[in-house]
Write a protein that holds these residues in place. Structure first.
Motif, PDB file in Angstrom:
ATOM      1  N   ILE A   1       0.886  -0.993   0.046  1.00 32.30           N
ATOM      2  CA  ILE A   1       0.082   0.066  -0.200  1.00 32.30           C
ATOM      3  C   ILE A   1       1.063   1.330  -0.128  1.00 32.30           C
ATOM      4  O   ILE A   1       1.622   1.501   0.855  1.00 32.30           O
ATOM      5  N   HIS A   2       0.912   2.082  -1.135  1.00 32.42           N
ATOM      6  CA  HIS A   2       1.529   3.098  -1.303  1.00 32.42           C
ATOM      7  C   HIS A   2       0.979   4.462  -0.699  1.00 32.42           C
ATOM      8  O   HIS A   2      -0.442   4.629  -1.217  1.00 32.42           O
ATOM      9  N   TYR A   3       1.399   5.269   0.067  1.00 28.82           N
ATOM     10  CA  TYR A   3       0.614   6.316   0.525  1.00 28.82           C
ATOM     11  C   TYR A   3       1.290   7.546   0.390  1.00 28.82           C
ATOM     12  O   TYR A   3       2.310   7.830   0.726  1.00 28.82           O
TER      13      TYR A   3
ATOM     14  N   ALA B   1       5.137   6.983   1.321  1.00 31.29           N
ATOM     15  CA  ALA B   1       5.317   5.722   2.370  1.00 31.29           C
ATOM     16  C   ALA B   1       4.660   4.055   1.993  1.00 31.29           C
ATOM     17  O   ALA B   1       3.794   4.656   0.726  1.00 31.29           O
ATOM     18  N   ILE B   2       5.363   3.287   2.161  1.00 33.35           N
ATOM     19  CA  ILE B   2       4.771   1.873   1.660  1.00 33.35           C
ATOM     20  C   ILE B   2       4.625   1.182   2.940  1.00 33.35           C
ATOM     21  O   ILE B   2       5.565   0.995   3.679  1.00 33.35           O
TER      22      ILE B   2
ATOM     23  N   ASN C   1       4.838  14.968   3.333  1.00 32.03           N
ATOM     24  CA  ASN C   1       5.862  13.849   3.403  1.00 32.03           C
ATOM     25  C   ASN C   1       5.870  13.277   4.868  1.00 32.03           C
ATOM     26  O   ASN C   1       7.083  12.897   5.175  1.00 32.03           O
ATOM     27  N   LYS C   2       5.064  13.804   5.643  1.00 30.92           N
ATOM     28  CA  LYS C   2       5.160  13.101   7.170  1.00 30.92           C
ATOM     29  C   LYS C   2       4.486  12.073   7.377  1.00 30.92           C
ATOM     30  O   LYS C   2       3.120  12.111   7.671  1.00 30.92           O
ATOM     31  N   PHE C   3       5.059  10.976   7.683  1.00 26.82           N
ATOM     32  CA  PHE C   3       4.296   9.782   7.692  1.00 26.82           C
ATOM     33  C   PHE C   3       4.550   8.923   8.928  1.00 26.82           C
ATOM     34  O   PHE C   3       3.806   8.203   9.413  1.00 26.82           O
TER      35      PHE C   3
ATOM     36  N   LEU D   1      -2.571   5.240  -2.293  1.00 28.13           N
ATOM     37  CA  LEU D   1      -3.676   6.181  -2.028  1.00 28.13           C
ATOM     38  C   LEU D   1      -2.977   7.574  -1.709  1.00 28.13           C
ATOM     39  O   LEU D   1      -1.903   7.816  -1.497  1.00 28.13           O
ATOM     40  N   ASN D   2      -3.650   8.703  -1.861  1.00 23.03           N
ATOM     41  CA  ASN D   2      -3.433  10.077  -2.076  1.00 23.03           C
ATOM     42  C   ASN D   2      -4.191  10.619  -0.555  1.00 23.03           C
ATOM     43  O   ASN D   2      -5.376  10.592  -0.738  1.00 23.03           O
TER      44      ASN D   2
END
Length: 160
Positions: free
Chosen positions: A45-47, A82-83, A52-54, A138-139
């Motif tokens: 799952i790519h987010y 993030a992944i 850019n704060k994960f 996901l965006n």
């Protein structure tokens, strides 16, 4: 003429190494962390977030519709964001149901959710890549589930 740089992505199995047209090699980008890889069917799952704060975000995942949920961390990064990479076998019933529910939420609490709905990934609507990985994108702030980093909408999206 300036050297052009070609980025070979992890999906091609080159661990994000950079090569220039003159054949010289540069080190991988230290900002990116390769997600775990598995020798079995898995998903990523790519987010993407504008800030850019994960580090304060996590996933709540469960076998849809009746499985028990649990929090999972993002365990990699790339140029998209993030992944979260995990093997399908982590959810015993997923091999038959092919559906995984998810929520992006604040890490360690329920103070925030990225979007206000539960979403479901239907793996029967996706194709695995050559490494047997299903990818969804996901965006942040967007309820849609995408099948690629160009944000192509997934067929069979379901909101619950």
């Amino acid at each position: 003429m300036k050297n052009r740089i070609l980025r070979i992505f992890t999906i091609l199995g080159f661990s994000g190494m950079l090569f220039s047209c003159n054949g010289s090699q540069r080190e991988p980008d230290p900002e990116y962390i390769d997600p775990p890889s598995y020798s079995e069917d898995s998903f990523q799952i790519h987010y993407k977030r504008k800030d850019n704060k994960f580090e304060d975000w996590a996933l709540w995942l469960w076998e849809y519709p009746t499985g028990a949920g649990e929090e999972y961390s993002f365990n990699g990064t790339d140029d998209f964001g993030a992944i979260a990479a995990y093997p399908i076998s982590k959810w015993a019933g997923l091999s038959s149901s092919k559906t995984l529910g998810f929520i992006i939420k604040s890490k360690g609490s329920w103070n925030k959710k990225d979007v206000g709905i539960d979403r479901v990934i239907d793996f029967s609507q996706l194709e695995k890549d050559e490494k047997n990985i299903y990818h969804v994108y996901l965006n942040s702030g967007d309820e849609n589930i995408y099948t690629d980093k160009n944000l192509t909408i997934m067929d069979g999206i379901e909101f619950v």
